[in-house]
Design a protein around this motif. Structure first.
Motif, PDB file in Angstrom:
ATOM      1  N   LEU A  67       7.357  -2.601  -1.791  1.00 45.77           N
ATOM      2  CA  LEU A  67       7.708  -1.194  -1.933  1.00 45.77           C
ATOM      3  C   LEU A  67       6.468  -0.319  -2.066  1.00 45.77           C
ATOM      4  O   LEU A  67       6.392   0.767  -1.484  1.00 45.77           O
ATOM      5  CB  LEU A  67       8.613  -1.005  -3.154  1.00 45.77           C
ATOM      6  CG  LEU A  67      10.098  -1.311  -2.939  1.00 45.77           C
ATOM      7  CD1 LEU A  67      10.878  -0.976  -4.188  1.00 45.77           C
ATOM      8  CD2 LEU A  67      10.639  -0.528  -1.763  1.00 45.77           C
ATOM      9  N   GLU A  68       5.505  -0.765  -2.825  1.00 47.29           N
ATOM     10  CA  GLU A  68       4.294   0.039  -3.004  1.00 47.29           C
ATOM     11  C   GLU A  68       3.536   0.182  -1.690  1.00 47.29           C
ATOM     12  O   GLU A  68       2.952   1.231  -1.409  1.00 47.29           O
ATOM     13  CB  GLU A  68       3.416  -0.587  -4.082  1.00 47.29           C
ATOM     14  CG  GLU A  68       4.043  -0.474  -5.482  1.00 47.29           C
ATOM     15  CD  GLU A  68       3.201  -1.141  -6.541  1.00 47.29           C
ATOM     16  OE1 GLU A  68       2.656  -2.225  -6.248  1.00 47.29           O
ATOM     17  OE2 GLU A  68       3.088  -0.598  -7.649  1.00 47.29           O
ATOM     18  N   GLU A  69       3.540  -0.859  -0.864  1.00 49.58           N
ATOM     19  CA  GLU A  69       2.906  -0.762   0.448  1.00 49.58           C
ATOM     20  C   GLU A  69       3.650   0.228   1.333  1.00 49.58           C
ATOM     21  O   GLU A  69       3.040   1.008   2.074  1.00 49.58           O
ATOM     22  CB  GLU A  69       2.863  -2.131   1.119  1.00 49.58           C
ATOM     23  CG  GLU A  69       1.879  -3.108   0.487  1.00 49.58           C
ATOM     24  CD  GLU A  69       1.969  -4.480   1.104  1.00 49.58           C
ATOM     25  OE1 GLU A  69       0.924  -5.127   1.240  1.00 49.58           O
ATOM     26  OE2 GLU A  69       3.091  -4.919   1.456  1.00 49.58           O
ATOM     27  N   LEU A  70       4.992   0.218   1.249  1.00 47.48           N
ATOM     28  CA  LEU A  70       5.775   1.146   2.045  1.00 47.48           C
ATOM     29  C   LEU A  70       5.538   2.591   1.626  1.00 47.48           C
ATOM     30  O   LEU A  70       5.509   3.501   2.454  1.00 47.48           O
ATOM     31  CB  LEU A  70       7.267   0.808   1.932  1.00 47.48           C
ATOM     32  CG  LEU A  70       7.724  -0.449   2.674  1.00 47.48           C
ATOM     33  CD1 LEU A  70       9.194  -0.715   2.393  1.00 47.48           C
ATOM     34  CD2 LEU A  70       7.491  -0.316   4.160  1.00 47.48           C
ATOM     35  N   MET A  71       5.389   2.829   0.344  1.00 46.72           N
ATOM     36  CA  MET A  71       5.157   4.190  -0.119  1.00 46.72           C
ATOM     37  C   MET A  71       3.813   4.732   0.355  1.00 46.72           C
ATOM     38  O   MET A  71       3.626   5.941   0.456  1.00 46.72           O
ATOM     39  CB  MET A  71       5.219   4.255  -1.651  1.00 46.72           C
ATOM     40  CG  MET A  71       6.559   3.830  -2.245  1.00 46.72           C
ATOM     41  SD  MET A  71       7.986   4.639  -1.484  1.00 46.72           S
ATOM     42  CE  MET A  71       8.832   3.254  -0.737  1.00 46.72           C
ATOM     43  N   GLU A  72       2.867   3.841   0.653  1.00 47.29           N
ATOM     44  CA  GLU A  72       1.535   4.255   1.095  1.00 47.29           C
ATOM     45  C   GLU A  72       1.394   4.283   2.615  1.00 47.29           C
ATOM     46  O   GLU A  72       0.324   4.597   3.128  1.00 47.29           O
ATOM     47  CB  GLU A  72       0.486   3.306   0.505  1.00 47.29           C
ATOM     48  CG  GLU A  72       0.386   3.374  -1.021  1.00 47.29           C
ATOM     49  CD  GLU A  72      -0.569   2.347  -1.579  1.00 47.29           C
ATOM     50  OE1 GLU A  72      -1.106   1.550  -0.780  1.00 47.29           O
ATOM     51  OE2 GLU A  72      -0.786   2.325  -2.806  1.00 47.29           O
ATOM     52  N   ILE A  73       2.476   3.996   3.328  1.00 52.50           N
ATOM     53  CA  ILE A  73       2.397   3.950   4.779  1.00 52.50           C
ATOM     54  C   ILE A  73       2.102   5.339   5.327  1.00 52.50           C
ATOM     55  O   ILE A  73       2.565   6.357   4.803  1.00 52.50           O
ATOM     56  CB  ILE A  73       3.713   3.388   5.374  1.00 52.50           C
ATOM     57  CG1 ILE A  73       3.519   3.032   6.850  1.00 52.50           C
ATOM     58  CG2 ILE A  73       4.861   4.363   5.188  1.00 52.50           C
ATOM     59  CD1 ILE A  73       4.686   2.284   7.446  1.00 52.50           C
ATOM     60  N   PHE A  86       4.570   9.322   0.990  1.00 54.71           N
ATOM     61  CA  PHE A  86       4.967   9.831  -0.321  1.00 54.71           C
ATOM     62  C   PHE A  86       4.552  11.292  -0.491  1.00 54.71           C
ATOM     63  O   PHE A  86       5.203  12.047  -1.212  1.00 54.71           O
ATOM     64  CB  PHE A  86       4.339   8.976  -1.432  1.00 54.71           C
ATOM     65  CG  PHE A  86       4.920   9.218  -2.792  1.00 54.71           C
ATOM     66  CD1 PHE A  86       6.122   8.632  -3.162  1.00 54.71           C
ATOM     67  CD2 PHE A  86       4.270  10.027  -3.709  1.00 54.71           C
ATOM     68  CE1 PHE A  86       6.677   8.847  -4.424  1.00 54.71           C
ATOM     69  CE2 PHE A  86       4.807  10.256  -4.975  1.00 54.71           C
ATOM     70  CZ  PHE A  86       6.020   9.660  -5.327  1.00 54.71           C
ATOM     71  N   GLU A  87       3.493  11.738   0.203  1.00 56.83           N
ATOM     72  CA  GLU A  87       2.987  13.094   0.061  1.00 56.83           C
ATOM     73  C   GLU A  87       3.331  13.982   1.250  1.00 56.83           C
ATOM     74  O   GLU A  87       2.737  15.052   1.416  1.00 56.83           O
ATOM     75  CB  GLU A  87       1.470  13.071  -0.147  1.00 56.83           C
ATOM     76  CG  GLU A  87       1.035  12.393  -1.432  1.00 56.83           C
ATOM     77  CD  GLU A  87      -0.468  12.437  -1.636  1.00 56.83           C
ATOM     78  OE1 GLU A  87      -1.170  12.871  -0.697  1.00 56.83           O
ATOM     79  OE2 GLU A  87      -0.939  12.053  -2.728  1.00 56.83           O
ATOM     80  N   VAL A  94      10.946   6.302   7.168  1.00 55.61           N
ATOM     81  CA  VAL A  94      10.239   5.398   8.073  1.00 55.61           C
ATOM     82  C   VAL A  94      10.985   4.077   8.165  1.00 55.61           C
ATOM     83  O   VAL A  94      11.305   3.455   7.145  1.00 55.61           O
ATOM     84  CB  VAL A  94       8.794   5.149   7.605  1.00 55.61           C
ATOM     85  CG1 VAL A  94       8.084   4.185   8.552  1.00 55.61           C
ATOM     86  CG2 VAL A  94       8.021   6.460   7.519  1.00 55.61           C
ATOM     87  N   ILE A  95      11.277   3.658   9.397  1.00 52.39           N
ATOM     88  CA  ILE A  95      11.866   2.338   9.665  1.00 52.39           C
ATOM     89  C   ILE A  95      10.741   1.447  10.180  1.00 52.39           C
ATOM     90  O   ILE A  95      10.161   1.715  11.236  1.00 52.39           O
ATOM     91  CB  ILE A  95      12.980   2.424  10.716  1.00 52.39           C
ATOM     92  CG1 ILE A  95      14.015   3.479  10.332  1.00 52.39           C
ATOM     93  CG2 ILE A  95      13.655   1.069  10.895  1.00 52.39           C
ATOM     94  CD1 ILE A  95      14.998   3.791  11.445  1.00 52.39           C
ATOM     95  N   SER A  96      10.404   0.416   9.447  1.00 48.64           N
ATOM     96  CA  SER A  96       9.300  -0.453   9.850  1.00 48.64           C
ATOM     97  C   SER A  96       9.759  -1.466  10.894  1.00 48.64           C
ATOM     98  O   SER A  96      10.949  -1.762  11.034  1.00 48.64           O
ATOM     99  CB  SER A  96       8.736  -1.196   8.634  1.00 48.64           C
ATOM    100  OG  SER A  96       9.670  -2.148   8.150  1.00 48.64           O
TER     101      SER A  96
END
Length: 665
Positions: A67-73, A86-87, A94-96
């Motif tokens: 989840l933390e990696e996804l939030m930084e994508i 996130f910003e 986003v669909i990975s």
């Protein structure tokens, strides 16, 4: 490798008969096909030297990001520059690529089902109705769709022909979805949302040169794909692919075979060259599809595209991006209409930073479309041949007001041959309140420019046009949107993303009675609602995502309008939608994934559809680092349900069992 080169050479020899391109591309387009296939031969010969450097895929690469990696994508569609999701001051999702694989999606619309801010409804074996924040129909016209920067918009009705967007999902890096207007940067028709499909860089796929996929099912009769990738010199990489599918007919809701089976073949390539300061991308596709009809001959769809992009970083820290593409499509629906459309698009973007507080992007674009319609006795587009031009320019400034606070100001300006000059300003405010909170607000204006269906459609195909006459004075539809959102990392593995919106529409399309009946801008309306997404990790091996959307829409007539549909012709939209996705790593080798979705009833009295719930389960097994097997069971809860369409022709979708095998070497 000798065998591969021979196979490609045979493909060159056979391609004129297989694809029918002499008739489709009499001059330039035929040369483009030969050039494309010639490049494939060069690529396969150069790949011989790279075999010794293959890296086998590890099982860890098949796991979902944390989840933390996804939030930084990074996400690029909000402001035309890379920024953390996130910003991003917009209702972004986003669909990975990992999620697409584990959902068992076999087409782009199926992958888009997982976006909670989209309404995705299957109409028949090949057609879909997809929209954001309402106005959904098979000819939805307020959603912009991009594939690697190439717009797949058709000027015929300002929408997307989803049946020919057959990207190889294995090559998709991510899909960025924005609900809400984005016309300031992306132009007309980005009214209610934007979809940006981003495929992987060739260097990434070159690590595993060979990919093969095959699958069979009850309705998905056959799916097959092959990809070959490799390196070119010290800074280049490439990939080539081909895929084929066959889908069985659906069933009518009232019983009986719908006779809408569908098959298609597509092939393409991508090259990536250069280093960080100078990057060049060249890619293209060709396709040929056939779909059955109950009464008439098959529907045929053929086409191709080629795109080139150059990214250059200057010593000052500025960046220049030049992108151009050519797209050709051929479509024949017997006894209804046919179309040949060629589009040439040029886009230039320049980005620079002033005094570390102004991130400025300016750009300009030009698009030329040549459209030829084959009319029928039932309807006609007049004139049958039409060339249109679109000129655009935009400017945006992202200003750092204080630590964690950014203000975005910008506008796009455009001139089209239908309605003349349009402008689309926007203001966005983003506040990183803390490491775990982000708030944003936005006010935007967006337009949907007229299309040929608004101005040039006549029915029947010959005078007198007693059923419909195109609206010569039809002008752009307009939206003013007010949005706000809040993102919160409540716990290390628990994220909330919440958005509210209120939209005011004006000059919407109406069907005014005659004689003769004509299309005008006689409607106005409002839409408001909320979107909520919750992401959580129940355990290190179990991730869950839930999404909910609520929509209220009201369309009314202007004082002078006598719209024959009383405002109900502008889409058919459910008030409530819920989806829940579960991804479980049972062991290092086994995966168990599930998806549940609930869609509220479609209220349009002329085409009401009852609410439905659907549950899909996928079991995946990765016995080695290079092979993956999966079994997907769809629509477990019901023997069948309908999702969209008129009552007389509505299709029903029942249970499906689909098995697939994937090899990556």
């Amino acid at each position: 490798m000798t065998e591969i080169r021979k196979a490609v050479i045979q493909l060159v020899a056979l391609s004129p008969n297989l694809w029918g391109y002499p008739q489709m591309f009499p001059c330039l387009k035929w040369k483009f096909l030969l050039l494309t296939l010639g490049i494939l031969i060069v690529c396969t010969s150069r790949a011989t030297a790279q075999i010794a450097h293959r890296d086998s895929v590890s099982l860890a690469s098949l796991k979902l990001k944390s989840l933390e990696e996804l939030m930084e994508i990074d996400i690029t569609i909000v402001s035309r520059r890379a920024q953390q999701w996130f910003e991003s001051p917009a209702a972004a999702f986003v669909i990975s690529g990992d999620e697409i694989r584990r959902l068992g999606a076999r087409s782009l619309p199926e992958a888009l089902r997982s976006a909670p801010n989209l309404h995705v409804a299957q109409v028949d074996a090949r057609q879909w109705a997809i929209s954001a924040r309402g106005f959904n129909s098979t000819t939805a016209n307020k959603l912009l769709v991009l594939i690697d920067g190439r717009s797949v918009y058709t000027p015929l009705y300002s929408g997307v022909f989803w049946d020919v967007q057959n990207v190889l999902l294995e090559d998709v890096d991510r899909i960025e979805v924005i609900s809400g207007p984005g016309g300031t940067l992306w132009g007309a028709n980005a009214v209610n949302g934007i979809i940006n499909v981003i495929t992987k860089n060739s260097h990434e796929t070159a690590r595993n040169p060979v990919f093969v996929e095959a699958g069979v099912g009850k309705k998905e009769l056959l799916t097959g794909a092959i990809r070959y990738a490799g390196l070119l010199g010290e800074t280049g990489a490439y990939r080539t692919y081909a895929r084929h599918f066959r889908r069985a007919s659906t069933r009518l809701e009232k019983g009986g075979d719908a006779s809408d089976s569908w098959s298609g073949t597509q092939a393409g390539f991508r090259f990536d060259f250069g280093e960080v300061d100078d990057e060049v991308l060249i890619q293209g596709d060709i396709y040929s599809d056939n779909a059955d009809q109950d009464v008439n001959d098959d529907v045929t769809m053929k086409g191709g595209n080629v795109l080139a992009e150059w990214r250059h970083s200057l010593s000052t820290g500025s960046e220049l991006i030049l992108r151009s593409y050519f797209d050709y499509s051929h479509r024949r629906i017997p006894a209804t209409f046919g179309e040949d459309l060629g589009t040439l698009d040029l886009d230039l973007q320049y980005r620079t930073v002033f005094y570390e507080v102004h991130d400025i992007i300016v750009g300009a674009g030009f698009r030329h479309s040549s459209d030829r319609v084959v009319n029928s006795a039932g309807l006609a587009f007049l004139p049958p041949r039409l060339q249109t031009r679109l000129y655009t320019a935009f400017v945006q400034d992202v200003m750092l007001l204080s630590e964690g606070v950014n203000l975005t100001l910008g506008s796009k300006f455009g001139h089209n041959d239908f309605s003349g000059f349009d402008y689309q300003p926007q203001i966005r405010l983003g506040w990183r309140r803390s490491e775990i909170e982000f708030l944003w607000l936005s006010v935007s204006r967006a337009v949907r420019t007229p299309s040929r269906i608004d101005r040039d459609l006549f029915a029947p195909g010959n005078p007198p046009y007693f059923f419909l006459q195109g609206g010569p004075g039809f002008k752009s539809e307009k939206l003013v949107a007010y949005e706000g959102g809040y993102r919160w990392q409540a716990l290390r593995a628990l994220f909330f993303d919440f958005a509210l919106f209120y939209n005011q529409y004006n000059d919407l399309r109406s069907f005014e009675p005659g004689p003769p009946p004509v299309l005008k801008n006689g409607l106005k309306g409002t839409a408001y609602g909320a979107e909520l997404v919750i992401n959580t990790e129940m355990a290190p091996w179990w991730r869950v995502r839930a999404g909910y959307m609520h929509l209220q829409k009201k369309i009314s007539l202007k004082s002078w309008s006598r719209d024959v549909n009383n405002g109900t012709g502008e889409g058919n939209d459910s008030k409530h939608r819920l989806n829940i996705y579960s991804f479980i790593d049972l062991t290092d080798d086994w995966e168990l994934d599930g998806s549940f979705r609930f869609v509220d009833r479609l209220p349009n009295a002329n085409a009401a559809v009852t609410s439905y719930s659907a549950l899909d389960i996928r079991l995946g097994w990765n016995p080695t680092s290079w092979i993956s097997l999966s079994l997907l069971v769809q629509n477990i809860l019901e023997s069948g349900h309908s999702e969209f369409g008129a009552p007389s022709t509505r299709k029903e979708f029942g249970r499906e069992i689909y098995g697939s095998a994937r090899v990556s070497l």
